[in-house]
Scaffold this motif. Sequence first.
Motif, PDB file in Angstrom:
ATOM      1  N   LEU A  66       0.838  -1.212   0.000  1.00 15.62           N
ATOM      2  CA  LEU A  66       0.000   0.000   0.000  1.00 15.62           C
ATOM      3  C   LEU A  66       0.869   1.257   0.000  1.00 15.62           C
ATOM      4  O   LEU A  66       0.586   2.221  -0.717  1.00 15.62           O
ATOM      5  N   GLY A  67       1.907   1.238   0.805  1.00 18.50           N
ATOM      6  CA  GLY A  67       2.829   2.376   0.824  1.00 18.50           C
ATOM      7  C   GLY A  67       3.592   2.513  -0.475  1.00 18.50           C
ATOM      8  O   GLY A  67       3.805   3.620  -0.969  1.00 18.50           O
ATOM      9  N   ALA A  68       3.997   1.392  -1.053  1.00 23.16           N
ATOM     10  CA  ALA A  68       4.777   1.425  -2.296  1.00 23.16           C
ATOM     11  C   ALA A  68       3.985   2.037  -3.446  1.00 23.16           C
ATOM     12  O   ALA A  68       4.563   2.711  -4.303  1.00 23.16           O
TER      13      ALA A  68
ATOM     14  N   ALA B 253      12.984   2.559  -1.677  1.00 21.92           N
ATOM     15  CA  ALA B 253      14.306   2.542  -2.309  1.00 21.92           C
ATOM     16  C   ALA B 253      15.301   3.466  -1.602  1.00 21.92           C
ATOM     17  O   ALA B 253      16.495   3.385  -1.847  1.00 21.92           O
ATOM     18  N   GLY B 254      14.813   4.318  -0.688  1.00 22.59           N
ATOM     19  CA  GLY B 254      15.677   5.275  -0.001  1.00 22.59           C
ATOM     20  C   GLY B 254      16.368   4.683   1.213  1.00 22.59           C
ATOM     21  O   GLY B 254      16.345   3.466   1.440  1.00 22.59           O
ATOM     22  N   PRO B 255      16.972   5.532   2.041  1.00 22.46           N
ATOM     23  CA  PRO B 255      17.771   5.079   3.183  1.00 22.46           C
ATOM     24  C   PRO B 255      17.016   4.230   4.205  1.00 22.46           C
ATOM     25  O   PRO B 255      17.613   3.408   4.885  1.00 22.46           O
ATOM     26  N   THR B 256      15.707   4.404   4.315  1.00 22.71           N
ATOM     27  CA  THR B 256      14.940   3.630   5.300  1.00 22.71           C
ATOM     28  C   THR B 256      14.401   2.315   4.731  1.00 22.71           C
ATOM     29  O   THR B 256      13.803   1.521   5.463  1.00 22.71           O
ATOM     30  N   GLY B 257      14.628   2.056   3.462  1.00 21.59           N
ATOM     31  CA  GLY B 257      14.068   0.875   2.803  1.00 21.59           C
ATOM     32  C   GLY B 257      14.492  -0.447   3.412  1.00 21.59           C
ATOM     33  O   GLY B 257      13.711  -1.397   3.453  1.00 21.59           O
TER      34      GLY B 257
ATOM     35  N   SER C  29       6.471   6.430   7.414  1.00 16.00           N
ATOM     36  CA  SER C  29       6.804   7.457   8.398  1.00 16.00           C
ATOM     37  C   SER C  29       6.589   8.857   7.843  1.00 16.00           C
ATOM     38  O   SER C  29       6.876   9.128   6.683  1.00 16.00           O
ATOM     39  N   GLY C  30       6.055   9.714   8.692  1.00 16.83           N
ATOM     40  CA  GLY C  30       5.799  11.085   8.292  1.00 16.83           C
ATOM     41  C   GLY C  30       4.678  11.207   7.269  1.00 16.83           C
ATOM     42  O   GLY C  30       4.597  12.182   6.532  1.00 16.83           O
ATOM     43  N   PHE C  31       3.806  10.210   7.204  1.00 15.34           N
ATOM     44  CA  PHE C  31       2.688  10.171   6.256  1.00 15.34           C
ATOM     45  C   PHE C  31       3.180  10.283   4.820  1.00 15.34           C
ATOM     46  O   PHE C  31       2.641  11.014   4.010  1.00 15.34           O
ATOM     47  N   SER C  32       4.231   9.536   4.526  1.00 15.01           N
ATOM     48  CA  SER C  32       4.778   9.489   3.167  1.00 15.01           C
ATOM     49  C   SER C  32       4.419   8.156   2.530  1.00 15.01           C
ATOM     50  O   SER C  32       3.929   7.242   3.189  1.00 15.01           O
ATOM     51  N   GLY C  33       4.663   8.060   1.256  1.00 11.68           N
ATOM     52  CA  GLY C  33       4.418   6.823   0.530  1.00 11.68           C
ATOM     53  C   GLY C  33       5.171   6.856  -0.778  1.00 11.68           C
ATOM     54  O   GLY C  33       5.811   7.853  -1.123  1.00 11.68           O
ATOM     55  N   GLY C  34       5.089   5.776  -1.509  1.00 13.22           N
ATOM     56  CA  GLY C  34       5.732   5.683  -2.807  1.00 13.22           C
ATOM     57  C   GLY C  34       6.936   4.765  -2.774  1.00 13.22           C
ATOM     58  O   GLY C  34       7.559   4.555  -1.721  1.00 13.22           O
ATOM     59  N   PHE C  35       7.249   4.217  -3.937  1.00 10.22           N
ATOM     60  CA  PHE C  35       8.360   3.282  -4.037  1.00 10.22           C
ATOM     61  C   PHE C  35       9.695   3.946  -3.703  1.00 10.22           C
ATOM     62  O   PHE C  35      10.604   3.293  -3.196  1.00 10.22           O
TER      63      PHE C  35
END
Length: 187
Positions: free
Chosen positions: A72-74, A91-95, A81-87
């Motif tokens: 769902l987030g992807a 793919a970033g530092p928290t992935g 976190s921080g009400f963010s989403g997207g692939f």
Amino acid sequence: MEQTSSKHSLITTKQLTLIGVMTAVICLLAPFAIPIPFSPIPITLATLVLYITAFVLGPKLGTISCLIYLLLGAVGLPVFSGFSGGFAKIAGPTGGYMLGYLFLTLTVGFFVEHFSGRPLFYALGLILGTALCYLFGTIWLGVQMNLSLMQALAAGVIPYLPGDIIKIIIACLFGPKLRTAIQRLGN
């Protein structure tokens, strides 16, 4: 007749409903985050709610719930976190930590299911699951940000240990009670 057919299905209606409810709980609570100035990894409720999910659903269904949350987030829903989403978030530092959530949920659920009524084993499962999450997250963070192992541990693990200890204690106290209450539903 209905009992026979539900025993042969892969996932029962009750299990599917619980997966949906726990996925919704993850999606509602995991986005709350406190940014840390020295790290790209915020303090979140994600691990706590995943601990509880593993207690309620066990290893298989808990991991399915976690996977649905990640998917769902992807696709862009603001559940990270921080009400963010997207692939790009994965793919970033928290992935790596997000990938580690799957192993966390699977490990905690395994210990809950196989060591029922044994709080020390619950704690061990929570610690091992968290360690696996940290393993994936630390390696990923180090590669993404070109950090040494010690730098990655300092940015992505060490500051979070006191909070994780508190989350593990909360999960050990309330997880078994929730599991028992949920298992009684529908019986």
